[in-house]
Design a protein around this motif. Structure first.
Motif, PDB file in Angstrom:
ATOM      1  N   LEU A 292       0.849  -1.189   0.000  1.00 17.79           N
ATOM      2  CA  LEU A 292       0.000   0.000   0.000  1.00 17.79           C
ATOM      3  C   LEU A 292       0.882   1.236   0.000  1.00 17.79           C
ATOM      4  O   LEU A 292       1.695   1.435   0.904  1.00 17.79           O
ATOM      5  N   GLY A 293       0.724   2.059  -1.033  1.00 15.34           N
ATOM      6  CA  GLY A 293       1.454   3.314  -1.122  1.00 15.34           C
ATOM      7  C   GLY A 293       0.524   4.483  -0.850  1.00 15.34           C
ATOM      8  O   GLY A 293      -0.593   4.544  -1.373  1.00 15.34           O
ATOM      9  N   LEU A 294       0.966   5.423  -0.009  1.00 13.36           N
ATOM     10  CA  LEU A 294       0.208   6.633   0.319  1.00 13.36           C
ATOM     11  C   LEU A 294       1.112   7.827   0.088  1.00 13.36           C
ATOM     12  O   LEU A 294       2.132   7.981   0.768  1.00 13.36           O
ATOM     13  N   ASP A 295       0.761   8.664  -0.891  1.00 13.50           N
ATOM     14  CA  ASP A 295       1.603   9.800  -1.264  1.00 13.50           C
ATOM     15  C   ASP A 295       0.827  11.102  -1.193  1.00 13.50           C
ATOM     16  O   ASP A 295      -0.379  11.152  -1.490  1.00 13.50           O
TER      17      ASP A 295
ATOM     18  N   PHE B 286      -2.368  17.081  -4.409  1.00 11.89           N
ATOM     19  CA  PHE B 286      -3.160  15.882  -4.646  1.00 11.89           C
ATOM     20  C   PHE B 286      -2.574  14.713  -3.869  1.00 11.89           C
ATOM     21  O   PHE B 286      -1.388  14.711  -3.504  1.00 11.89           O
ATOM     22  N   PHE B 287      -3.434  13.746  -3.611  1.00 13.18           N
ATOM     23  CA  PHE B 287      -3.058  12.593  -2.808  1.00 13.18           C
ATOM     24  C   PHE B 287      -3.262  11.327  -3.631  1.00 13.18           C
ATOM     25  O   PHE B 287      -4.199  11.228  -4.418  1.00 13.18           O
TER      26      PHE B 287
ATOM     27  N   LEU C 211       9.757   5.138   3.807  1.00 19.46           N
ATOM     28  CA  LEU C 211       9.365   6.500   3.480  1.00 19.46           C
ATOM     29  C   LEU C 211      10.087   6.931   2.213  1.00 19.46           C
ATOM     30  O   LEU C 211      11.183   6.441   1.911  1.00 19.46           O
ATOM     31  N   ASN C 212       9.497   7.851   1.475  1.00 23.07           N
ATOM     32  CA  ASN C 212      10.158   8.344   0.271  1.00 23.07           C
ATOM     33  C   ASN C 212       9.757   9.797   0.019  1.00 23.07           C
ATOM     34  O   ASN C 212       8.681  10.253   0.417  1.00 23.07           O
TER      35      ASN C 212
ATOM     36  N   GLY D 156       5.914  10.426   0.646  1.00 23.00           N
ATOM     37  CA  GLY D 156       5.046   9.270   0.737  1.00 23.00           C
ATOM     38  C   GLY D 156       5.501   8.242   1.744  1.00 23.00           C
ATOM     39  O   GLY D 156       6.616   8.303   2.276  1.00 23.00           O
ATOM     40  N   ILE D 157       4.613   7.285   1.963  1.00 20.82           N
ATOM     41  CA  ILE D 157       4.871   6.177   2.859  1.00 20.82           C
ATOM     42  C   ILE D 157       4.445   4.897   2.148  1.00 20.82           C
ATOM     43  O   ILE D 157       3.470   4.886   1.394  1.00 20.82           O
TER      44      ILE D 157
END
Length: 450
Positions: free
Chosen positions: A86-89, A108-109, A419-420, A445-446
């Motif tokens: 799962l990527g959340l940015d 934006f997400f 994290l990135n 992101g995470i």
């Protein structure tokens, strides 16, 4: 039967025949993922004919090195491993609509769940994969959309295993996806409310035999592109039915391992693009036929330099008044382990993209680039890239240039969390009036994985 239904049925049949037989599933599992595109990094595959590559960590590219304390372990499902992710940015875009003047910015997400189900067989492989990328804009909600894809890869080893001498294998891939074109695409018109969207159905089959130093492969690729209506500002839609087409490719390749570390090859490809509508919105017929003939080398000069280089000729024929295309074809992909902590990648290629501009059918893109991965610490990786793309349009005087620069960092906290952050700069200059733009994109992101 629709093309999409044909692709899905073909995918199911290929998986049943090539990868998911009762005998294959019953094979004992091999430790660690063994797939075409592994989630957990795997040791690089030596170039055919090359001497055995070193497995010392400093002799493996930075992003391929095994990191047991940070790599996902997956969820055991019989002789398969499931790798969910799962990527959340969160991102900030300084020029959402890619305009020359009056730039509008927005946050934006991105929510991006995905999975890979990978076989752990001693011979052959099978993989099922899929994912969604949901983009949600804070201010300009008309730009919010979700892309998705689902597909499968499988390889059946008839004789031997993988690319070993004396082996013969069949490979199949099938996928279905819904995607969008970037607003920077030359197919974007000024009063679009949102990006152009389309379905892509993909199927591929390849057979390779390597009886000795001489080997052969042949295969076919089918892509179906179905374009959806695009809403316009103020109401109404763009009817993109004239853009929908089928793309058929067939290829044959002969290769020879003429010395340790070098494998020469000759490849011929024939392509046919067939449009649903005989005449498009500009009143021309855009179906085409063409071919490419390439010769090149897969090389592994030492354990520090490896990749592929090829050069050839291409020719595509169109119906008048559209202009035919001919010229060189080329590709470069080289990986250089500059130091034990830095891996440098050099790339170059020519690509042909279908467009619907008046007076031309193809955008010819020439791209050269360099990127690097720097292992600052075992769990901190800094990445940078610089790419320069030029685009020309046979039949038009238009020329585009796209320099792109980027810098990012990955911070691996543990095997489940990373994290990135990244920054990307794009600047397009073009002969098309009002189509220049500059854009800055910042992302943090995470990533969660099992």
């Amino acid at each position: 039967m629709t093309p999409r239904a044909f692709t899905i049925i073909s995918l199911a049949a290929m998986m049943a025949v090539l990868g998911f037989s009762t005998e294959a599933i019953a094979q004992s599992a091999a430790p660690g993922p063994g797939t075409l595109t592994p989630v957990a990094p795997a040791l690089p595959t030596p170039v055919p004919g090359a001497e055995a590559a070193s497995t010392a960590e400093e002799d493996i590219p930075v992003m391929q090195r095994p990191r047991p304390e940070f790599d996902p372990i997956g969820i055991r499902m019989g002789s398969f491993l499931l790798f969910p992710q799962l990527g959340l940015d969160g991102s900030y875009d300084t020029n959402v609509f890619r305009t020359a003047t009056g730039e509008l910015s927005d946050y934006f997400f991105t929510i991006a769940p995905s999975f890979k189900l990978q076989s752990q067989w001693q011979r052959g492989m099978a993989e099922l994969y899929g994912g969604v990328s949901d983009y949600q804009y804070a201010k300009y909600s008309q730009e919010s959309l979700a892309d998705w894809d689902v597909g499968a890869d499988t390889r059946y080893d008839i004789v031997g295993a993988g690319n070993e001498p004396g082996s013969t294998s069949l490979y199949a891939n099938g996928a279905v996806s819904e995607l969008h074109e970037l607003l920077s695409s030359p197919n974007t018109v000024g009063n679009q409310k949102s990006p152009n969207r389309y379905y892509n159905d993909h199927a591929e089959l390849d057979g390779t035999t390597r009886p000795g130093r001489l080997g052969f492969s042949a295969g076919g690729i089918f892509d179906r592109f179905d374009y959806l209506q695009t809403p316009l500002n103020g109401g109404g839609f763009i009817n993109n039915a004239d853009r929908s087409f089928d793309d058929y490719q067939g290829y044959v390749k002969s290769f020879y391992d003429f010395s340790p570390g070098y494998s020469g090859f000759v490849r011929g490809t024939y392509e046919s693009r067939s449009f649903d509508q005989f005449l498009d919105r500009t009143g021309v017929h855009r179906s085409s036929n063409g071919y490419k003939i390439d010769g090149g080398v897969d090389l592994q000069v030492t354990h520090l330099v490896s990749g592929e280089v090829y050069l050839g000729y291409l020719k595509y024929d169109f119906t008048a008044p559209l202009k035919n295309l001919s010229g060189i074809d080329y590709g470069v992909q080289l990986d250089w382990l500059a130091t034990p902590l830095i891996t440098v990648h050099l790339t170059g290629s020519r690509t042909l993209t279908q467009v619907v501009l008046t007076g031309t059918a193809i955008m010819v893109g020439d791209a050269v680039g360099a990127s690097a991965d720097y292992e600052l610490r075992r769990n901190i990786i800094i990445q940078g890239h610089a790419t320069y793309v030029t685009a020309s349009y046979p039949g038009l005087t238009r020329h585009d240039a796209y320099p792109d620069l980027g810098l990012g960092v990955k911070y691996l906290l543990n095997r489940h969390l990373s994290l990135n952050a990244s920054y990307d700069y794009t600047d397009r200059t073009t002969d098309a009036k009002g189509s220049d733009f500059r854009d800055n994109l910042i992302l943090v992101g995470i990533n969660l994985q099992q």
